[in-house]
Design a protein around this motif. Structure first.
Motif, short mmCIF file in Angstrom:
data_model
loop_
_atom_site.label_atom_id
_atom_site.label_comp_id
_atom_site.label_asym_id
_atom_site.label_seq_id
_atom_site.Cartn_x
_atom_site.Cartn_y
_atom_site.Cartn_z
N ASP A 155 0.83 -1.21 0.00
CA ASP A 155 0.00 0.00 0.00
C ASP A 155 0.87 1.26 0.00
O ASP A 155 0.57 2.24 -0.68
CB ASP A 155 -0.94 -0.03 1.22
CG ASP A 155 -1.94 1.11 1.20
OD1 ASP A 155 -2.61 1.29 0.16
OD2 ASP A 155 -2.04 1.84 2.20
N SER A 156 1.96 1.23 0.75
CA SER A 156 2.86 2.38 0.80
C SER A 156 3.62 2.55 -0.51
O SER A 156 3.85 3.67 -0.97
CB SER A 156 3.88 2.21 1.93
OG SER A 156 3.25 2.31 3.16
N ILE A 157 4.04 1.42 -1.09
CA ILE A 157 4.80 1.49 -2.34
C ILE A 157 3.91 2.05 -3.45
O ILE A 157 4.30 2.96 -4.19
CB ILE A 157 5.35 0.09 -2.72
CG1 ILE A 157 6.40 -0.34 -1.69
CG2 ILE A 157 5.93 0.09 -4.12
CD1 ILE A 157 6.87 -1.78 -1.83
N ARG A 158 2.69 1.53 -3.53
CA ARG A 158 1.75 2.08 -4.51
C ARG A 158 1.45 3.54 -4.19
O ARG A 158 1.37 4.38 -5.09
CB ARG A 158 0.43 1.30 -4.48
CG ARG A 158 0.50 -0.04 -5.17
CD ARG A 158 -0.90 -0.61 -5.22
NE ARG A 158 -0.93 -1.92 -5.86
CZ ARG A 158 -2.02 -2.67 -5.92
NH1 ARG A 158 -3.14 -2.26 -5.38
NH2 ARG A 158 -1.99 -3.85 -6.52
N GLY A 159 1.28 3.84 -2.91
CA GLY A 159 0.97 5.22 -2.51
C GLY A 159 2.05 6.18 -2.97
O GLY A 159 1.76 7.28 -3.46
N SER A 160 3.29 5.78 -2.83
CA SER A 160 4.40 6.65 -3.20
C SER A 160 4.47 6.84 -4.71
O SER A 160 4.60 7.97 -5.21
CB SER A 160 5.71 6.07 -2.68
OG SER A 160 6.79 6.88 -3.06
N LEU A 161 4.36 5.74 -5.45
CA LEU A 161 4.50 5.85 -6.92
C LEU A 161 3.28 6.57 -7.53
O LEU A 161 3.43 7.46 -8.38
CB LEU A 161 4.67 4.46 -7.52
CG LEU A 161 5.65 4.34 -8.68
CD1 LEU A 161 7.02 4.90 -8.33
CD2 LEU A 161 5.80 2.90 -9.14
N ILE A 162 2.11 6.20 -7.08
CA ILE A 162 0.90 6.84 -7.61
C ILE A 162 0.82 8.28 -7.09
O ILE A 162 0.49 9.21 -7.84
CB ILE A 162 -0.37 6.04 -7.22
CG1 ILE A 162 -0.34 4.67 -7.91
CG2 ILE A 162 -1.64 6.81 -7.59
CD1 ILE A 162 -1.42 3.70 -7.44
N GLY A 163 1.15 8.48 -5.82
CA GLY A 163 1.12 9.83 -5.25
C GLY A 163 2.00 10.79 -6.04
O GLY A 163 1.60 11.92 -6.34
N GLY A 164 3.18 10.34 -6.39
CA GLY A 164 4.08 11.18 -7.17
C GLY A 164 3.49 11.52 -8.53
O GLY A 164 3.57 12.66 -9.00
N ALA A 165 2.86 10.53 -9.15
CA ALA A 165 2.27 10.76 -10.48
C ALA A 165 1.10 11.75 -10.38
O ALA A 165 0.90 12.59 -11.27
CB ALA A 165 1.80 9.43 -11.08
N VAL A 166 0.34 11.67 -9.30
CA VAL A 166 -0.78 12.60 -9.11
C VAL A 166 -0.26 14.03 -8.99
O VAL A 166 -0.74 14.95 -9.67
CB VAL A 166 -1.61 12.22 -7.85
CG1 VAL A 166 -2.63 13.32 -7.55
CG2 VAL A 166 -2.30 10.88 -8.02
N GLY A 167 0.74 14.24 -8.13
CA GLY A 167 1.31 15.58 -7.96
C GLY A 167 1.88 16.10 -9.28
O GLY A 167 1.71 17.27 -9.63
N ASP A 168 2.51 15.21 -10.01
CA ASP A 168 3.09 15.55 -11.32
C ASP A 168 1.99 16.00 -12.29
O ASP A 168 2.08 17.05 -12.93
CB ASP A 168 3.83 14.31 -11.84
CG ASP A 168 4.52 14.52 -13.18
OD1 ASP A 168 4.84 15.68 -13.50
OD2 ASP A 168 4.74 13.52 -13.88
N ALA A 169 0.93 15.19 -12.37
CA ALA A 169 -0.14 15.47 -13.33
C ALA A 169 -0.94 16.72 -12.93
O ALA A 169 -1.38 17.49 -13.80
CB ALA A 169 -1.08 14.26 -13.43
N LEU A 170 -1.13 16.93 -11.65
CA LEU A 170 -1.85 18.13 -11.20
C LEU A 170 -1.02 19.38 -11.50
O LEU A 170 -1.55 20.43 -11.88
CB LEU A 170 -2.14 18.03 -9.70
CG LEU A 170 -2.90 19.21 -9.08
CD1 LEU A 170 -4.32 19.33 -9.66
CD2 LEU A 170 -2.98 19.07 -7.55
N GLY A 171 0.29 19.26 -11.35
CA GLY A 171 1.15 20.43 -11.51
C GLY A 171 1.52 20.77 -12.94
O GLY A 171 1.88 21.91 -13.25
N TYR A 172 1.41 19.77 -13.83
CA TYR A 172 1.89 19.97 -15.21
C TYR A 172 1.29 21.20 -15.91
O TYR A 172 2.03 22.01 -16.49
CB TYR A 172 1.64 18.70 -16.02
CG TYR A 172 2.16 18.75 -17.43
CD1 TYR A 172 3.40 19.30 -17.74
CD2 TYR A 172 1.39 18.23 -18.48
CE1 TYR A 172 3.86 19.32 -19.05
CE2 TYR A 172 1.86 18.24 -19.79
CZ TYR A 172 3.09 18.79 -20.06
OH TYR A 172 3.54 18.81 -21.35
N PRO A 173 -0.05 21.40 -15.83
CA PRO A 173 -0.61 22.55 -16.57
C PRO A 173 -0.10 23.90 -16.06
O PRO A 173 -0.20 24.89 -16.77
CB PRO A 173 -2.12 22.42 -16.32
CG PRO A 173 -2.34 21.01 -15.90
CD PRO A 173 -1.09 20.58 -15.20
#
Ligand SMILES: [Mg+2]
Length: 403
Positions: free
Chosen positions: A35-53
Motif C-alpha cells: 500500500d505504501s509502495i503504490r501510494g508513493s508511486l501513484i502519489g508522485g504521479a498525481v502531484g506531477d499530473a496536477l502540476g503539469y498545466p
C-alpha cells in the motif's frame, strides 16, 4: 554497498522460495508495504499530473486562469480526457525498470554490475522515447516500458537530463557530469527506497548513497543530488519503518544521516545550505499564513534543494490530507509538477494508496503501468539465484524487455 544489496536479495530469495523458514514472514512483510509502495508511486504521479498545466506559470497567472484558490483539480488533456504525467513520472518509472533489470540479471546470471549502470541504460531508453522517430518495436531495448507507446511523448523533458544522457557519460557524486543543481535528480529516485528494504543503519546509509548516485547520473552539483539522498531515506522510513515515525521525525533522521555520510565529502557551505532550507520548511509548516507565501520564501523548486524543501513543507503542513498537500505543492510560482511529484512520492509512502482519494486515480494517465511497476517493486524477482525463475511474466519484462 554491494553487500547490502546482496543481503537484500538473499532475503528476497528466501521470501520467494516456498520452503524457507523466514519465507512467510518476509513475504507478508513485503505485502504490508504494498500500500505504501503504490501510494508513493501513484502519489508522485498525481502531484506531477496536477502540476503539469501550471509548471511554467507564475502564481498570478495561475489565479487568473484557475481562480483565486489556484488549480484544485486536474485540468485533463483535451484530446484524451486524462490527467497527463510528465518527465518526472516517466523517469521515475524508468528508474524502477533499470533497478529491476539489474537485480534480475544478478539473480539469473550472477552478474554484479553497479545498479547505477542499469539505471543509466534505462535513462538512455527514456531519452529515446523523447525523440521523434524512435521505433517502438524494432529498436534494441531492455526496458519493457520502452514498448509502451504512451510513454513515447515528450512532456517538457528536463534539458539537463537530456544533455547529460546524450553525452553517453554517466555522472557520479565523485565525478560530477556537470554543475547542475536542478531538481531533475531528486524527482525520479523514489524507486530506490521502494524496492530495497533496509534492515540496519548501514543499509539505510547505503540506500541514501544509491539515491544520491542515481541523481548524480545527470546532476553534478551536491544540491542536485543531496536532496535525493534525503528523499530516499524519508521514503524508506515511510514504507519500511515501523509506522511510529512522523514525517517530521523521518525528515530529521534523514538529514542527520545524510549530513553524517557526506561530511567531509561535500563542502560545509552546501551542507549548510541544504540544512537551512529543511529547517526553514519545517518551521514554516507550523506557522499560520498562506501556503503560497510560505512556499515563496522557500524558493521556486527549480533546484533540487528547493524542490525537496517545498515538498517537505507541504507534507508537514498536511500530513493526513493528500489532496490539500498536493494542491499546496503545485500552486506557486515555480516548478509545480516536480514539487508535486516529490511531495506525492513522500506523502504517499507514509499514508499509502488507500488514503489517496479516488478522484485522483480515476483519470490519471498510465495508472495501470504505474500500479504494475509498484507491484513489481514490491514483489521483486522470484529467481532462486541459479538461473531458474518460475515467473514467466517477470522474465518477459525484466529479462527480455517486453511489455
Ligand atoms: Mg516535468
Amino acid at each position: 554497498m554491494d553487500d547490502v544489496f546482496n543481503r537484500q536479495e538473499e532475503n528476497r530469495i528466501q521470501a520467494a522460495s516456498a520452503g524457507g523458514k523466514s519465507a512467510p514472514v518476509l513475504r507478508e512483510e513485503r505485502e504490508k508495504a504494498l500500500d505504501s509502495i503504490r501510494g508513493s508511486l501513484i502519489g508522485g504521479a498525481v502531484g506531477d499530473a496536477l502540476g503539469y498545466p501550471v509548471e511554467f506559470m507564475s502564481w498570478n497567472q495561475i489565479i487568473v486562469k484557475y481562480g483565486l484558490k489556484g488549480i484544485l483539480k486536474y485540468a485533463p488533456d483535451r484530446r484524451t480526457g486524462s490527467a497527463i504525467i510528465t518527465d518526472d513520472t516517466q523517469m521515475t518509472l524508468f528508474t524502477a525498470n533499470g533497478i529491476l533489470i539489474g537485480e534480475t540479471e544478478k539473480r539469473l546470471k550472477g552478474v554484479h554490475k553497479p545498479i547505477t549502470e542499469y539505471v543509466h541504460q534505462a535513462y538512455r531508453e527514456w531519452m529515446l522515447t523523447q525523440e521523434p522517430g524512435a521505433d517502438v518495436i524494432r529498436m534494441d531495448h531492455r526496458c519493457w516500458l520502452f514498448e509502451i507507446p504512451a510513454l513515447h511523448v515528450p512532456r517538457a523533458p528536463g534539458l539537463t537530463c537530456l544533455a547529460a544522457i546524450r553525452s553517453g557519460k554517466m555522472g557520479t557524486t565523485v565525478k560530477p557530469i556537470n554543475n547542475s543543481k536542478g531538481c531533475g535528480g531528486v524527482m525520479r529516485v523514489a524507486p530506490v527506497a521502494l524496492y530495497y528494504r533496509p534492515e540496519t543503519d548501514e543499509d539505510r546509509r547505503s540506500l541514501d548513497e544509491l539515491g544520491a548516485e542515481i541523481a548524480a547520473i545527470t546532476h553534478g552539483h551536491p544540491l542536485g543530488w543531496l536532496p535525493a539522498a534525503v528523499m530516499t531515506h524519508m521514503i524508506g522510513v515511510g514504507v519500511y519503518g515501523d509506522g511510529a515515525k512522523t514525517i517530521r521525525a523521518a525528515a530529521d533522521e534523514a538529514w542527520q544521516t545524510v549530513r553524517t555520510i557526506y561530511r567531509g565529502r561535500v563542502s560545509d557551505e552546501n551542507l549548510d545550505a541544504m540544512e537551512k532550507l529543511i529547517v526553514w520548511a519545517e518551521k514554516l509548516s507550523a506557522v499560520e499564513g498562506k501556503d503560497v507565501d510560505h512556499i515563496r520564501s522557500i524558493g521556486e523548486g527549480w533546484t533540487g534543494d528547493e524542490a525537496l524543501a517545498i515538498a517537505l513543507y507541504c507534507c508537514l503542513r498536511y500530513p493526513d490530507d493528500f489532496s490539500k498537500a498536493m494542491i499546496a505543492a503545485v500552486n506557486h510560482d515555480g516548478d509545480s509538477d516536480s514539487t508535486g511529484a516529490v511531495a506525492g512520492n513522500i506523502l504517499g509512502a507514509f499514508i499509502g494508496e488507500g488514503a489517496i482519494e479516488e478522484k485522483w486515480k480515476t483519470d490519471l494517465e498510465m495508472l495501470p503501468v504505474i500500479t504494475q511497476m509498484a507491484d513489481d517493486l514490491c514483489h521483486g524477482c522470484a529467481a532462486a539465484g541459479d538461473g531458474d525463475c518460475p515467473d514467466e511474466n517477470w522474465l518477459r519484462k525484466y529479462r527480455d524487455g517486453h511489455a
